[in-house]
Design an enzyme around this catalytic site. Sequence first.
Site, PDB file in Angstrom:
ATOM      1  N   ILE A  71     -71.000 -45.228  11.724  1.00  0.00           N
ATOM      2  CA  ILE A  71     -70.466 -43.875  11.896  1.00  0.00           C
ATOM      3  C   ILE A  71     -71.578 -42.907  12.303  1.00  0.00           C
ATOM      4  O   ILE A  71     -72.662 -42.918  11.721  1.00  0.00           O
ATOM      5  CB  ILE A  71     -69.801 -43.374  10.600  1.00  0.00           C
ATOM      6  CG1 ILE A  71     -68.666 -44.315  10.181  1.00  0.00           C
ATOM      7  CG2 ILE A  71     -69.279 -41.946  10.755  1.00  0.00           C
ATOM      8  CD1 ILE A  71     -67.521 -44.393  11.180  1.00  0.00           C
ATOM      9  N   LYS A  87     -92.956 -53.551   9.090  1.00  0.00           N
ATOM     10  CA  LYS A  87     -92.784 -54.764   8.287  1.00  0.00           C
ATOM     11  C   LYS A  87     -92.876 -56.006   9.160  1.00  0.00           C
ATOM     12  O   LYS A  87     -93.499 -57.010   8.774  1.00  0.00           O
ATOM     13  CB  LYS A  87     -91.446 -54.706   7.546  1.00  0.00           C
ATOM     14  CG  LYS A  87     -91.374 -53.623   6.480  1.00  0.00           C
ATOM     15  CD  LYS A  87     -90.062 -53.659   5.725  1.00  0.00           C
ATOM     16  CE  LYS A  87     -89.855 -52.422   4.857  1.00  0.00           C
ATOM     17  NZ  LYS A  87     -90.899 -52.205   3.855  1.00  0.00           N
ATOM     18  N   CYS A 147     -89.554 -40.014   2.709  1.00  0.00           N
ATOM     19  CA  CYS A 147     -89.973 -40.311   1.341  1.00  0.00           C
ATOM     20  C   CYS A 147     -91.156 -39.451   0.930  1.00  0.00           C
ATOM     21  O   CYS A 147     -91.248 -39.000  -0.210  1.00  0.00           O
ATOM     22  CB  CYS A 147     -90.294 -41.788   1.189  1.00  0.00           C
ATOM     23  SG  CYS A 147     -91.587 -42.381   2.307  1.00  0.00           S
TER      24      CYS A 147
END
Length: 476
Positions: free
Chosen positions: A29, A161, A282
């Site tokens: 969405i 990562k 973060c």
Amino acid sequence: MQARSKPIPNYGHLIDGAVSDGEAQMVVISPATEKPVATVPDATRSELRYALAAADKAFASWSETDFAFRRECLFKFAEAVRRNEDEIAEALTREQGKPLAQARGEIAKAMAAVEKFTAIEIEPQIIRDTAEDRIELHYRPLGVVAGITPWNFPVILAAQKIAQALYTGNTMVLKPSPYTPVATLLLGKASIGAIPPGVLNIVSGGNALGAWLTSAPEVRKISFTGSGRTGQAVLKSAAANFARVTLELGGNDAAIVLPDADIDKAVPKIFAAAFNNAGQICMAIKRLYVHADIYHAVVARMAAMADAIQLGDGMDPESDMGPVQNRPQYQKLLGILDHTRRWTEGRIVAGGHVLERPGYFLRPTIVADIAEGSRLVDEEPFGPILPIIRFDDVDDAIRRANASDFGLSGSVWTADTERGAELANRLDVGTAWVNRHGGADAERPFGGAKTSGIGREHGLLGLHSYMEPLSLHVGK
């Protein structure tokens, strides 16, 4: 005659070097329109087993390659992503909400990071070398790495990562957030031909997929970025198989502005560090402590900057800021705003309202004259709301900043950089800055203290966390 609506695109997993549609599908969405923008696979357990088996099989040969070969593969991957930047950036904006220019910037930073990771030399360490013996510390690949990424920076966090896991000789199964899987799946598509089959696998799905992945016996290391609650679940899953774990969790970063700070220079940097990506970072500044001598001036300037922001759809080139990424986060922020209005202290000096249109649009909000005890100060909002807190004594400000259960990062702003460094060193965090805030360099270890995480990624320390240390003791 009514025009037919354009079908929404479908994207597939990357498993064993090929794109797969998957047995089941889920809808992605747009946070700007609340309408579907794509369909992606909702991985079944059997599809995950296939990806894990491919990674496990590929590890035997990939782990035997040298750093130069892995570097070459990752450089080819970065080049392929850059060739497909237009498609990936548009997908990122439509699913995540950030302005298109910022999406392009995320891709550029991600690929630069991939190349920087592979420039870090990983060599055996000589611990002792005497006439009697020699002790060396070697680092070897672990095996299959499980990567799990959040929805705020899906491309750069996935790329970091991938680079760390593959460069150190591991193979990977990566799961993106179900809110923002498309751009990450496109990274997988771009990797075909650059990275050997099975070395990198990307599978999309919901919460069940994450639980299956982190508890899989093939997984020797888990690299997770996300919420503290999910991080606890990851730790429990990892314990069953003694998998190594790196957790980069939430933060409630404090910035402390001393009375001698140059506010003409500091305020724009502070505002950016608080509101970039609609505050969904973060390590964003989430508590701003300002000395009483300059408090009113800083509040006024921050409010003016918030009022000047052009909030809108990220596909609109006039937009400075996009929406909150998903409905649950949007509703959480509205709850914090409602609590702030009912709190005994606090004054909304900018923003504080939503746009009357589809999408999760919240005006950048500045709240003055508030303190600890309120949800806004004590929790991590993770959105475009910033409390500004007055202090008179810097030791008290340090104490209040450290009183949080979070400890990701923090900053001190002052004209006296030596004193600033001394004060920043007293912050109970994983990263401290002076006269800046934010950014994760490939060369610098990054992670949190307290409930903000376990372990470090990036830098040599972070790369070593993807490897098993071996002490080699040779008698002479």
